[in-house]
Motif scaffolding. Structure first.
Motif, PDB file in Angstrom:
ATOM      1  N   ILE A  22       7.269  -4.787   7.845  1.00 45.88           N
ATOM      2  CA  ILE A  22       5.811  -4.645   7.932  1.00 45.88           C
ATOM      3  C   ILE A  22       5.204  -5.281   8.889  1.00 45.88           C
ATOM      4  N   GLN A  23       5.897  -6.171   9.473  1.00 45.08           N
ATOM      5  CA  GLN A  23       5.195  -7.125  10.484  1.00 45.08           C
ATOM      6  C   GLN A  23       5.408  -6.287  11.821  1.00 45.08           C
ATOM      7  N   ALA A  24       6.454  -5.595  12.287  1.00 43.14           N
ATOM      8  CA  ALA A  24       6.544  -4.914  13.318  1.00 43.14           C
ATOM      9  C   ALA A  24       5.655  -3.604  13.126  1.00 43.14           C
ATOM     10  N   ASP A  25       5.732  -2.815  12.046  1.00 36.87           N
ATOM     11  CA  ASP A  25       4.775  -1.974  11.775  1.00 36.87           C
ATOM     12  C   ASP A  25       3.232  -2.033  12.043  1.00 36.87           C
ATOM     13  N   HIS A 196      15.806  -6.421  17.510  1.00 35.59           N
ATOM     14  CA  HIS A 196      15.446  -6.454  16.106  1.00 35.59           C
ATOM     15  C   HIS A 196      13.930  -5.735  15.933  1.00 35.59           C
ATOM     16  N   GLY A 197      14.104  -4.560  14.860  1.00 36.94           N
ATOM     17  CA  GLY A 197      12.658  -3.953  14.740  1.00 36.94           C
ATOM     18  C   GLY A 197      12.436  -2.690  15.478  1.00 36.94           C
ATOM     19  N   THR A 198      13.572  -2.147  16.215  1.00 37.54           N
ATOM     20  CA  THR A 198      13.359  -1.272  17.021  1.00 37.54           C
ATOM     21  C   THR A 198      13.214   0.408  15.997  1.00 37.54           C
ATOM     22  N   GLY A 199      13.882   0.271  14.884  1.00 37.80           N
ATOM     23  CA  GLY A 199      13.732   1.378  14.134  1.00 37.80           C
ATOM     24  C   GLY A 199      12.513   1.428  13.402  1.00 37.80           C
ATOM     25  N   CYS A 200      11.861   0.200  13.055  1.00 38.73           N
ATOM     26  CA  CYS A 200      10.548   0.255  12.300  1.00 38.73           C
ATOM     27  C   CYS A 200       9.426   0.556  13.382  1.00 38.73           C
ATOM     28  N   THR A 201       9.639   0.020  14.608  1.00 37.98           N
ATOM     29  CA  THR A 201       8.724   0.272  15.595  1.00 37.98           C
ATOM     30  C   THR A 201       8.554   1.604  15.861  1.00 37.98           C
ATOM     31  N   LEU A 202       9.719   2.465  16.129  1.00 39.04           N
ATOM     32  CA  LEU A 202       9.751   3.904  16.366  1.00 39.04           C
ATOM     33  C   LEU A 202       8.991   4.643  15.394  1.00 39.04           C
ATOM     34  N   ALA A 203       9.407   4.358  14.237  1.00 38.10           N
ATOM     35  CA  ALA A 203       8.735   5.292  13.073  1.00 38.10           C
ATOM     36  C   ALA A 203       7.389   5.005  13.058  1.00 38.10           C
ATOM     37  N   SER A 204       7.023   3.680  12.864  1.00 39.54           N
ATOM     38  CA  SER A 204       5.600   3.562  12.921  1.00 39.54           C
ATOM     39  C   SER A 204       4.549   4.035  14.126  1.00 39.54           C
TER      40      SER A 204
END
Length: 259
Positions: A22-25, A196-204
Motif C-alpha cells: 500500500i505504501q508504494a502504491d 523492493h516494491g518494483t512490482g507494486c509500483t509498476l502495477a499502480s
C-alpha cells in the motif's frame, strides 16, 4: 478549476517498511497525479530484509473499505495486490464483478526479500480475479506458479510478463493480449540492490495511467519509465533490498534537486 485526478482504489497489504504494498502504491499514484484510496487486506511486519509477520484482515473489513470508497468517491481504476487469504480473494472477486473500470491485478505471492505472501488456496482463488482484470502482471516466479506462459495465454486474458527477475543485462517486459501478437519493451538493466516494491509500483503506475484514460500500451510504457527512474533514484535505505526513490522522480519532473 483544476481537472479531477484519476481516482485509484488499491486493494492490497500494508508494508510497515514503506517500500512495497500500500505504501508504494500511494506514493506511485500520487507522484503520477492520481488520487489514491486503499482497502488494506493484511498487515505485515516487513522491512528490507524480510517479512517477519503477517496478519490478514477479515473479509468483512476488506469489503467495508471497498464499499466505502466506491460508494462515496468512486474509482476510475483499481489495482489489486497482496490479498492475504483465499476468503479475501473470493470477496474481492465478488465485489468487483459488477465494477466497470480498468483493473490491474498484480498476483503477489512472494516479497522481493523472499517472504511468502500467498498460500496455495489463495493462489487458487486468483483465477476469478485474472478473468476480471484488464491486465495481470506476474513476475517470472508468479508466471510459473500460474502454469506458465502457455497456460496464461490459454485463459484468454491480457497479461504482462515482467522480466525484472530474469537473468541478463537487458530487462524485457512482454504484453500478451488475446487476438494480438506479443508486444515487448526492452532496456538495459538498472543495476541496484534496491528493488523492493518494483512490482507494486509498476502495477499502480499502470492503473493510474488507465484511470487517466491512457491506452493499455501507453500506460505500460509510462509505468516502465517511472519504475526505471525510481530504481535509479533509490535512496539506499535499509540493510537488504531497499525501497525505490519515488519522491526523487517527482523532484526530477518538477526540476527540483533530489534530497
Amino acid at each position: 478549476m483544476n481537472a479531477a485526478p484519476p481516482r485509484i482504489l488499491v486493494i492490497a497489504g500494508s508494508d510497515s517498511g514503506g517500500g512495497a504494498g500500500i505504501q508504494a502504491d500511494i506514493k506511485t499514484i500520487t507522484m503520477l497525479g492520481g488520487y489514491a484510496m486503499t482497502a488494506i487486506t493484511a498487515l505485515t511486519a516487513q522491512d528490507t530484509r524480510g517479512v517477519h509477520a503477517v496478519e490478514p484482515a477479515s473479509p468483512a473489513m476488506v469489503a467495508a473499505q471497498i464499499d466505502a470508497c466506491l460508494a462515496d468517491i468512486g474509482a476510475d481504476a483499481i489495482k489489486i495486490g497482496m490479498l492475504g487469504s483465499a476468503d479475501v480473494a473470493a470477496l474481492v472477486a465478488d465485489r468487483l464483478e459488477a465494477v466497470r473500470v480498468p483493473i490491474v491485478f498484480d498476483p503477489v505471492m512472494v516479497a522481493t526479500s523472499g517472504g511468502v505472501l500467498a498460500d496455495a488456496a489463495t493462489i487458487a482463488g486468483f483465477e476469478r480475479l485474472m478473468a476480471l482484470a484488464t491486465l495481470t502482471t506476474p513476475n517470472v516466479a508468479e508466471r510459473d506458479a500460474l502454469g506458465g506462459a502457455a497456460a496464461l495465454d490459454a485463459r484468454g486474458i491480457a497479461w504482462l510478463a515482467k522480466g525484472g527477475d530474469a537473468a541478463g543485462a537487458t530487462v524485457t517486459d512482454t504484453l500478451h493480449v488475446p487476438g494480438q501478437g506479443p508486444r515487448s519493451w526492452s532496456a538495459a538493466r538498472v543495476h541496484t540492490l534496491h528493488t523492493h516494491g518494483t512490482g507494486c509500483t509498476l502495477a499502480s503506475a499502470i492503473a493510474t495511467g488507465l484511470g487517466g484514460g491512457l491506452p493499455l500500451a501507453d500506460a505500460i510504457e509510462r509505468a516502465r519509465a517511472f519504475v526505471r527512474a525510481a530504481l535509479a533514484a533509490a535512496p539506499g535505505l535499509g540493510g537488504g533490498n531497499g525501497p525505490l526513490g519515488h519522491a526523487a522522480v517527482r523532484d526530477q519532473a518538477l526540476g527540483l534537486p533530489s534530497s
